[in-house]
Design a protein around this motif. Structure first.
Motif, PDB file in Angstrom:
ATOM      1  N   GLY A 180     -49.776  86.667  22.858  1.00  0.00           N
ATOM      2  CA  GLY A 180     -50.424  85.367  23.030  1.00  0.00           C
ATOM      3  C   GLY A 180     -50.479  84.672  21.677  1.00  0.00           C
ATOM      4  O   GLY A 180     -50.913  85.271  20.687  1.00  0.00           O
ATOM      5  N   ALA A 181     -49.996  83.433  21.653  1.00  0.00           N
ATOM      6  CA  ALA A 181     -49.991  82.682  20.389  1.00  0.00           C
ATOM      7  C   ALA A 181     -50.031  81.200  20.739  1.00  0.00           C
ATOM      8  O   ALA A 181     -49.359  80.761  21.674  1.00  0.00           O
ATOM      9  CB  ALA A 181     -48.737  82.995  19.578  1.00  0.00           C
ATOM     10  N   TYR A 182     -50.807  80.420  19.998  1.00  0.00           N
ATOM     11  CA  TYR A 182     -50.915  78.991  20.292  1.00  0.00           C
ATOM     12  C   TYR A 182     -49.542  78.328  20.185  1.00  0.00           C
ATOM     13  O   TYR A 182     -48.727  78.698  19.329  1.00  0.00           O
ATOM     14  CB  TYR A 182     -51.931  78.332  19.379  1.00  0.00           C
ATOM     15  N   GLY A 241     -39.454  96.727  27.231  1.00  0.00           N
ATOM     16  CA  GLY A 241     -39.377  96.897  25.781  1.00  0.00           C
ATOM     17  C   GLY A 241     -39.116  95.612  25.023  1.00  0.00           C
ATOM     18  O   GLY A 241     -38.846  95.664  23.819  1.00  0.00           O
ATOM     19  N   ALA A 242     -39.210  94.478  25.729  1.00  0.00           N
ATOM     20  CA  ALA A 242     -38.912  93.205  25.060  1.00  0.00           C
ATOM     21  C   ALA A 242     -40.172  92.582  24.452  1.00  0.00           C
ATOM     22  O   ALA A 242     -41.292  92.911  24.838  1.00  0.00           O
ATOM     23  CB  ALA A 242     -38.298  92.229  26.061  1.00  0.00           C
ATOM     24  N   VAL A 243     -39.947  91.672  23.503  1.00  0.00           N
ATOM     25  CA  VAL A 243     -41.044  90.879  22.949  1.00  0.00           C
ATOM     26  C   VAL A 243     -41.063  89.543  23.686  1.00  0.00           C
ATOM     27  O   VAL A 243     -40.040  88.858  23.762  1.00  0.00           O
ATOM     28  CB  VAL A 243     -40.849  90.645  21.435  1.00  0.00           C
ATOM     29  N   VAL A 244     -42.218  89.216  24.261  1.00  0.00           N
ATOM     30  CA  VAL A 244     -42.377  87.962  25.007  1.00  0.00           C
ATOM     31  C   VAL A 244     -43.551  87.204  24.390  1.00  0.00           C
ATOM     32  O   VAL A 244     -44.621  87.786  24.189  1.00  0.00           O
ATOM     33  CB  VAL A 244     -42.647  88.237  26.505  1.00  0.00           C
ATOM     34  N   VAL A 245     -43.344  85.927  24.081  1.00  0.00           N
ATOM     35  CA  VAL A 245     -44.413  85.136  23.467  1.00  0.00           C
ATOM     36  C   VAL A 245     -44.829  84.021  24.429  1.00  0.00           C
ATOM     37  O   VAL A 245     -43.978  83.338  25.003  1.00  0.00           O
ATOM     38  CB  VAL A 245     -43.951  84.531  22.117  1.00  0.00           C
TER      39      VAL A 245
END
Ligand SMILES: [Zn+2]
Length: 343
Positions: A180-182, A241-245
């Motif tokens: 979670g990121a703005y 295993g992925a990076v999700v933003v």
């Protein structure tokens, strides 16, 4: 309070009103929280940059970001200003300097008859390759936020925080790591930090981040291979295993929890507060902030050397007290309407 200004009183040049800081001589507001005739905007976060003003003066990037967020008709007319350029507004000189907060973010120096008031907006001192670095500007009155204005707030090295993410990816190779990121600033900074820490796999992003990420890239900020995190894909293992933003709002509607064994991370200065991480169901708190921590606030005030400090919002009291102990007159402005969106 001692009198330090021989000519005009600073309050005659700028003072708080319900709509925000107002300059009666220049007839403009800074970061107004309701629609006004003429607005000077420090940066694109939605609590500072609102739609519906008559005239808007801001950096090109802030204007572009407002257009992306609010559409073509976000204001009556706009004027772009370069960093360091002096602009006259009804006899008041204004000049924008980098604030190091998000792309396009500025401090606004307001000058009249030798009196200089600097509205720093939101700012940070940490290195951030996604925006121009904060420049200390000499002034009589320094107006600062105090989002993290308590001695308990010390932000760690952001690369160390990303290190925790990379370790977790190795430990839990099956799990989708949801960050979670703005949407403005934090998301792009996190992606860039991940790249700078040597991770070059695709990073998947929520649709709400797409246009701002595209804009950052157009502005020359490398984000590497980023792809849409489209859940409609038939293969449920697609994001293993992925990076999700994604933006924090997407986590509120449980978007993130639909992924495969999601591991919830959140990038925010507030992640220093254990309770906040716990309440948000955050398994991996990443303390990455786009605001000053306590030592940075003090260091900045010492460096700028103002005759007076005004504190706009956040935890004002401790900073006001610290200034007074240093012999610098200070007061809280209790401005309302500014949230923690960009923290
Ligand atoms: Zn902000």
């Amino acid at each position: 309070m001692r009198t330090i200004f021989e000519g005009m009183k600073p309050e005659a040049l700028l003072h708080p009103t319900p709509a925000g800081l107002f300059c009666p001589i220049g007839r403009f507001h800074v970061d107004p929280v309701r629609p006004v005739e003429r607005a000077l905007i420090t940066h694109g976060h939605s609590d500072h940059a609102r739609a519906g003003h008559g005239k808007v003066l801001a950096t090109r990037q802030t204007l572009d970001i407002m257009r992306i967020r609010y559409g073509e008709d976000f204001c009556g007319s706009e004027q772009a200003v370069e960093f360091g350029e002096r602009v006259e507004v009804n006899g008041v000189t204004v000049c924008f300097h980098p604030a190091g907060h998000v792309l396009g973010s500025a401090q606004i120096l307001i000058q009249k008859d030798g009196l200089r008031i600097n509205v720093s907006g939101d700012y940070k001192r940490d290195t951030d390759p996604t925006c121009a670095s904060f420049e200390p500007v000499a002034c009589d009155v320094f107006i600062t936020e105090a989002t993290f204005g308590l001695p308990v707030f010390h932000h760690p090295d952001p690369k160390g925080e990303i290190g925790k993410l990379l370790t977790s990816l190795k430990q839990f190779p099956e799990r989708s790591h949801m960050i979670g990121a703005y949407a403005l600033g934090k998301a792009q900074r996190v992606i860039r930090l991940i790249r700078d820490c040597g991770y070059h796999e695709p990073i998947y992003i929520h649709g709400a981040l797409a246009r701002l990420c595209d804009y950052y890239r157009e502005q020359g900020i490398e984000l590497g291979d980023i792809r849409p995190a489209t859940l409609e894909k038939k293969d449920p293992d697609a994001f293993k295993g992925a990076v999700v933003v994604g933006p924090p709002s997407a986590f509120q509607d449980r978007w993130a929890r639909r992924f495969n064994e999601p591991l919830i991370a959140f990038a925010s200065g507030w992640m220093m507060v254990r309770q906040r991480a716990k309440q948000g169901g955050v398994e991996l708190p990443l303390v990455i902030s786009d605001h000053c921590d306590w030592p940075e606030l003090l260091e900045t005030i010492k460096e700028v050397g103002p005759s007076e400090v005004w504190v706009t919002h956040g935890r004002e009291e401790a900073l006001v007290r610290w200034c007074e102990l240093q012999g610098i007159p200070a007061r809280p402005l209790h401005l309302v309407g500014y949230e923690d969106e960009g923290d």
